[in-house]
Motif scaffolding. Structure first.
Motif, short mmCIF file in Angstrom:
data_model
loop_
_atom_site.label_atom_id
_atom_site.label_comp_id
_atom_site.label_asym_id
_atom_site.label_seq_id
_atom_site.Cartn_x
_atom_site.Cartn_y
_atom_site.Cartn_z
N LEU A 81 0.77 -1.24 0.07
CA LEU A 81 -0.02 0.01 0.10
C LEU A 81 0.93 1.34 0.24
N TYR A 82 1.95 1.16 0.87
CA TYR A 82 2.68 2.37 0.99
C TYR A 82 3.39 2.61 -0.34
N THR A 83 4.01 1.61 -1.22
CA THR A 83 4.81 1.85 -2.45
C THR A 83 3.85 2.03 -3.55
N THR A 84 2.43 1.64 -3.16
CA THR A 84 1.61 2.21 -4.41
C THR A 84 1.20 3.57 -4.29
N GLY A 85 1.29 4.00 -2.99
CA GLY A 85 0.91 5.59 -2.65
C GLY A 85 1.97 6.29 -3.01
N VAL A 86 3.31 5.61 -2.97
CA VAL A 86 4.47 6.65 -3.36
C VAL A 86 4.35 6.77 -5.02
N VAL A 87 3.86 5.52 -5.75
CA VAL A 87 3.56 5.62 -7.24
C VAL A 87 2.75 6.57 -7.63
N LEU A 88 1.78 6.64 -6.78
CA LEU A 88 0.68 7.80 -7.33
C LEU A 88 1.15 9.16 -7.10
N LEU A 89 2.05 9.45 -6.01
CA LEU A 89 2.56 10.68 -5.64
C LEU A 89 3.50 11.11 -6.84
N VAL A 90 4.20 10.17 -7.19
CA VAL A 90 5.32 10.32 -8.49
C VAL A 90 4.53 10.74 -9.70
N TYR A 91 3.67 9.95 -10.06
CA TYR A 91 2.48 10.34 -11.06
C TYR A 91 1.97 11.71 -11.16
N MET A 92 1.49 12.03 -9.96
CA MET A 92 0.98 13.33 -9.83
C MET A 92 2.22 14.34 -9.82
N GLY A 93 3.33 14.13 -9.29
CA GLY A 93 4.39 15.19 -9.49
C GLY A 93 4.75 15.44 -10.82
N HIS A 94 4.90 14.24 -11.68
CA HIS A 94 5.01 14.51 -12.93
C HIS A 94 4.14 15.35 -13.62
N LEU A 95 2.75 14.95 -13.35
CA LEU A 95 1.71 15.97 -14.04
C LEU A 95 1.78 17.49 -13.56
N LEU A 96 2.13 17.62 -12.26
CA LEU A 96 1.89 19.07 -11.53
C LEU A 96 3.23 19.78 -12.14
N ILE A 97 4.31 19.09 -12.08
CA ILE A 97 5.71 19.87 -11.89
C ILE A 97 6.08 19.82 -13.46
N ASN A 98 5.96 18.94 -14.19
CA ASN A 98 6.49 18.51 -15.64
C ASN A 98 5.32 18.85 -16.40
N GLY A 99 4.06 18.90 -16.21
CA GLY A 99 2.88 19.28 -17.14
C GLY A 99 2.59 18.16 -17.93
#
Length: 204
Positions: A81-99
């Motif tokens: 669950l924690y690793t899945t959460g980190v994956v989702l945060l990385v996904y959101m990070g790419h979306l928000l930071i890199n567009g």
């Protein structure tokens, strides 16, 4: 079991902003996704393990209406669950930071996920066998040995595994991921059963 996982999350709530800032920084610096997933997931998981390695915490946990099997299982379910959460945060990070999510490589994420499961397959049983200070000391000794013998180890691996590496290079990616995934899942499952056995026999 869900309450035990929630407990682990609450313990680290003060670190959430720090974790988010690190993920954001890594995404900004274009650090490989696998590296981000492994680093941040293990930071979270190891903190929960270190906290639960204390005898007082174990005595408290065993006084609650949970079986030892549930206590151990919460660590393994939590890892996923924690690793899945980190994956989702990385996904959101790419979306928000890199567009965009063009840098969000699924293959890279799967490798990171597999590495986290592989490392925790050894870390969790060790946390039930050794005391926190022993684990910390052992980690420092292993790191020192690695740094001192890095050149020798590198030469050994280059010579001994050249044939193996050549075989890997010729093997199709799908077959490699499938073989690696099956190996990690089997090891994770065996580690889960071993940890339950160790913890059920442990006296506090």
């Amino acid at each position: 079991m869900l309450d035990l996982i929630k407990k682990d999350v609450r313990i680290q709530k003060n670190y959430f902003i720090f974790y988010l800032a690190l993920i954001g920084f890594f995404v900004w610096e274009n650090i490989p996704n696998a590296t981000i997933v492994v680093a941040m997931s293990l930071a979270f998981i190891m903190n929960t393990l270190y906290y639960d390695m204390k005898d007082q915490v174990n005595i408290l946990l065993n006084s609650l209406p949970y079986t030892r099997k549930e206590i151990v299982s919460s660590k393994y379910v939590g890892t996923v669950l924690y690793t899945t959460g980190v994956v989702l945060l990385v996904y959101m990070g790419h979306l928000l930071i890199n567009g965009n999510i063009s840098a969000f490589s699924l293959e890279n994420i799967l490798v990171g996920f597999g590495l986290v499961m592989l490392i925790t397959s050894f870390s969790i049983p060790c946390s039930y066998i050794f005391k926190p200070q022993h684990v910390l000391m052992g980690g420092m000794i292993l790191m020192a040995i690695y740094l001192l013998t890095f050149k020798l180890i590198s030469e050994f691996f280059q010579e001994s595994f050249r044939t193996f590496i050549n075989w890997l290079m010729k093997t199709p990616d799908v077959q490699l991921y499938l073989m690696g995934g099956i190996f990690v899942l089997i090891l994770f499952g065996l580690s889960w059963l071993l940890s339950i056995r160790i913890y059920e026999r442990k006296a506090f």
